[in-house]
Design a protein around this motif. Sequence first.
Motif, PDB file in Angstrom:
ATOM      1  N   UNK A 175       0.786  -1.228   0.000  1.00 45.98           N
ATOM      2  CA  UNK A 175       0.000   0.000   0.000  1.00 45.98           C
ATOM      3  C   UNK A 175       0.820   1.281   0.000  1.00 45.98           C
ATOM      4  N   UNK A 176       2.123   1.158  -0.102  1.00 47.22           N
ATOM      5  CA  UNK A 176       2.984   2.345  -0.121  1.00 47.22           C
ATOM      6  C   UNK A 176       3.068   2.866  -1.546  1.00 47.22           C
ATOM      7  N   UNK A 177       2.700   4.116  -1.768  1.00 46.12           N
ATOM      8  CA  UNK A 177       2.696   4.657  -3.125  1.00 46.12           C
ATOM      9  C   UNK A 177       4.086   4.617  -3.766  1.00 46.12           C
ATOM     10  N   UNK A 178       4.105   4.347  -5.048  1.00 46.43           N
ATOM     11  CA  UNK A 178       5.361   4.309  -5.814  1.00 46.43           C
ATOM     12  C   UNK A 178       6.174   5.589  -5.607  1.00 46.43           C
ATOM     13  N   UNK A 179       5.565   6.783  -5.659  1.00 39.31           N
ATOM     14  CA  UNK A 179       6.375   7.992  -5.476  1.00 39.31           C
ATOM     15  C   UNK A 179       7.110   8.047  -4.128  1.00 39.31           C
ATOM     16  N   UNK A 180       6.484   7.548  -3.072  1.00 40.72           N
ATOM     17  CA  UNK A 180       7.137   7.537  -1.754  1.00 40.72           C
ATOM     18  C   UNK A 180       8.282   6.526  -1.754  1.00 40.72           C
ATOM     19  N   UNK A 181       8.064   5.368  -2.339  1.00 42.17           N
ATOM     20  CA  UNK A 181       9.138   4.372  -2.438  1.00 42.17           C
ATOM     21  C   UNK A 181      10.354   4.969  -3.147  1.00 42.17           C
ATOM     22  N   UNK A 182      10.094   5.574  -4.308  1.00 41.64           N
ATOM     23  CA  UNK A 182      11.185   6.146  -5.107  1.00 41.64           C
ATOM     24  C   UNK A 182      11.917   7.255  -4.358  1.00 41.64           C
ATOM     25  N   UNK A 183      11.161   8.130  -3.701  1.00 47.08           N
ATOM     26  CA  UNK A 183      11.774   9.263  -3.006  1.00 47.08           C
ATOM     27  C   UNK A 183      12.674   8.794  -1.865  1.00 47.08           C
ATOM     28  N   UNK A 184      12.250   7.757  -1.151  1.00 47.13           N
ATOM     29  CA  UNK A 184      13.082   7.228  -0.065  1.00 47.13           C
ATOM     30  C   UNK A 184      14.364   6.627  -0.635  1.00 47.13           C
ATOM     31  N   UNK A 185      14.247   5.831  -1.685  1.00 48.12           N
ATOM     32  CA  UNK A 185      15.444   5.217  -2.272  1.00 48.12           C
ATOM     33  C   UNK A 185      16.341   6.280  -2.898  1.00 48.12           C
ATOM     34  N   UNK A 186      15.740   7.310  -3.498  1.00 47.09           N
ATOM     35  CA  UNK A 186      16.536   8.413  -4.063  1.00 47.09           C
ATOM     36  C   UNK A 186      17.374   9.072  -2.976  1.00 47.09           C
ATOM     37  N   UNK A 187      16.757   9.326  -1.827  1.00 52.46           N
ATOM     38  CA  UNK A 187      17.468   9.978  -0.719  1.00 52.46           C
ATOM     39  C   UNK A 187      18.525   9.067  -0.110  1.00 52.46           C
ATOM     40  N   UNK A 205      12.822  17.332   1.752  1.00 50.13           N
ATOM     41  CA  UNK A 205      13.150  17.077   0.334  1.00 50.13           C
ATOM     42  C   UNK A 205      12.543  15.764  -0.136  1.00 50.13           C
ATOM     43  N   UNK A 206      12.573  14.736   0.709  1.00 46.23           N
ATOM     44  CA  UNK A 206      11.958  13.447   0.358  1.00 46.23           C
ATOM     45  C   UNK A 206      10.472  13.645   0.100  1.00 46.23           C
ATOM     46  N   UNK A 207       9.803  14.376   0.978  1.00 49.38           N
ATOM     47  CA  UNK A 207       8.375  14.613   0.806  1.00 49.38           C
ATOM     48  C   UNK A 207       8.099  15.359  -0.500  1.00 49.38           C
ATOM     49  N   UNK A 208       8.897  16.388  -0.782  1.00 49.45           N
ATOM     50  CA  UNK A 208       8.718  17.143  -2.027  1.00 49.45           C
ATOM     51  C   UNK A 208       9.031  16.271  -3.240  1.00 49.45           C
ATOM     52  N   UNK A 209      10.070  15.461  -3.132  1.00 46.68           N
ATOM     53  CA  UNK A 209      10.437  14.561  -4.242  1.00 46.68           C
ATOM     54  C   UNK A 209       9.301  13.578  -4.510  1.00 46.68           C
ATOM     55  N   UNK A 210       8.690  13.062  -3.459  1.00 49.21           N
ATOM     56  CA  UNK A 210       7.559  12.143  -3.633  1.00 49.21           C
ATOM     57  C   UNK A 210       6.401  12.851  -4.343  1.00 49.21           C
ATOM     58  N   UNK A 211       6.141  14.099  -3.971  1.00 47.81           N
ATOM     59  CA  UNK A 211       5.071  14.862  -4.639  1.00 47.81           C
ATOM     60  C   UNK A 211       5.415  15.091  -6.113  1.00 47.81           C
ATOM     61  N   UNK A 212       6.680  15.423  -6.374  1.00 54.83           N
ATOM     62  CA  UNK A 212       7.119  15.635  -7.757  1.00 54.83           C
ATOM     63  C   UNK A 212       6.992  14.348  -8.569  1.00 54.83           C
ATOM     64  N   UNK A 213       7.471  13.245  -8.005  1.00 57.38           N
ATOM     65  CA  UNK A 213       7.357  11.957  -8.700  1.00 57.38           C
ATOM     66  C   UNK A 213       5.891  11.619  -8.977  1.00 57.38           C
ATOM     67  N   UNK A 214       5.030  11.881  -8.008  1.00 61.70           N
ATOM     68  CA  UNK A 214       3.604  11.601  -8.194  1.00 61.70           C
ATOM     69  C   UNK A 214       3.007  12.398  -9.346  1.00 61.70           C
ATOM     70  N   UNK A 215       3.350  13.690  -9.412  1.00 66.19           N
ATOM     71  CA  UNK A 215       2.858  14.536 -10.504  1.00 66.19           C
ATOM     72  C   UNK A 215       3.402  14.043 -11.839  1.00 66.19           C
ATOM     73  N   UNK A 216       4.672  13.684 -11.868  1.00 63.13           N
ATOM     74  CA  UNK A 216       5.287  13.197 -13.104  1.00 63.13           C
ATOM     75  C   UNK A 216       4.605  11.903 -13.566  1.00 63.13           C
ATOM     76  N   UNK A 217       4.408  10.977 -12.643  1.00 59.31           N
ATOM     77  CA  UNK A 217       3.815   9.684 -13.014  1.00 59.31           C
ATOM     78  C   UNK A 217       2.393   9.839 -13.532  1.00 59.31           C
ATOM     79  N   UNK A 218       1.722  10.899 -13.103  1.00 61.63           N
ATOM     80  CA  UNK A 218       0.377  11.159 -13.608  1.00 61.63           C
ATOM     81  C   UNK A 218       0.353  11.616 -15.045  1.00 61.63           C
ATOM     82  N   UNK A 219       1.511  12.031 -15.551  1.00 68.37           N
ATOM     83  CA  UNK A 219       1.583  12.593 -16.906  1.00 68.37           C
ATOM     84  C   UNK A 219       2.353  11.728 -17.912  1.00 68.37           C
TER      85      UNK A 219
END
Length: 180
Positions: free
Chosen positions: A50-62, A163-177
Amino acid sequence: MVAVLGLAVLLLDGCATAPAPPSRPDDACAIFAERPKWYQAAKQAERKWGTPVPVQLAIIRAESSFRHDARPPGRVTSAFGYPQAIDGTWEWYRAQTGNRRAKRTNFAHAVDFVGWYTDVSQRQLGISKWDGYRQYLAYHEGHRGFQRGSYRKKGWLVRVARRVDQQARDYGAQLGKCRR
């Protein structure tokens, strides 16, 4: 003959090039265009935990900047791989999930670990899986450290968590497009 063949396989395996980090690590669409199997693995972890992909990516990115063999610079620690999980936490994950062969250098295993850990954080600490900021603080400090508020004395860590939180939001917006 079998021994010679086995030795040849080991030698060839040692010559394989290590996976380089994605060329555009701040762009989720570019990451998954470059590594389609990563998308499948992240979606599978999302379905399972249940963990959103953007949060997973942002944690691994950091944690590792998507480097499979990352180690923290200048510190003696067992943190390693994509998720920078320490030995004890990695063993806890393997025991709890039954995934005894999981490797921190395997992206699919790493996102499964992040999903599992954030699931534990939600169950034990009440942190939403969509809350990249608090999830990252609990991920970095451990559940007990988060409960004690150890991060409050670490301004640098609070900034990273933002930054992780913002990165997750950015990834989420990107994945929507992006197109898959």
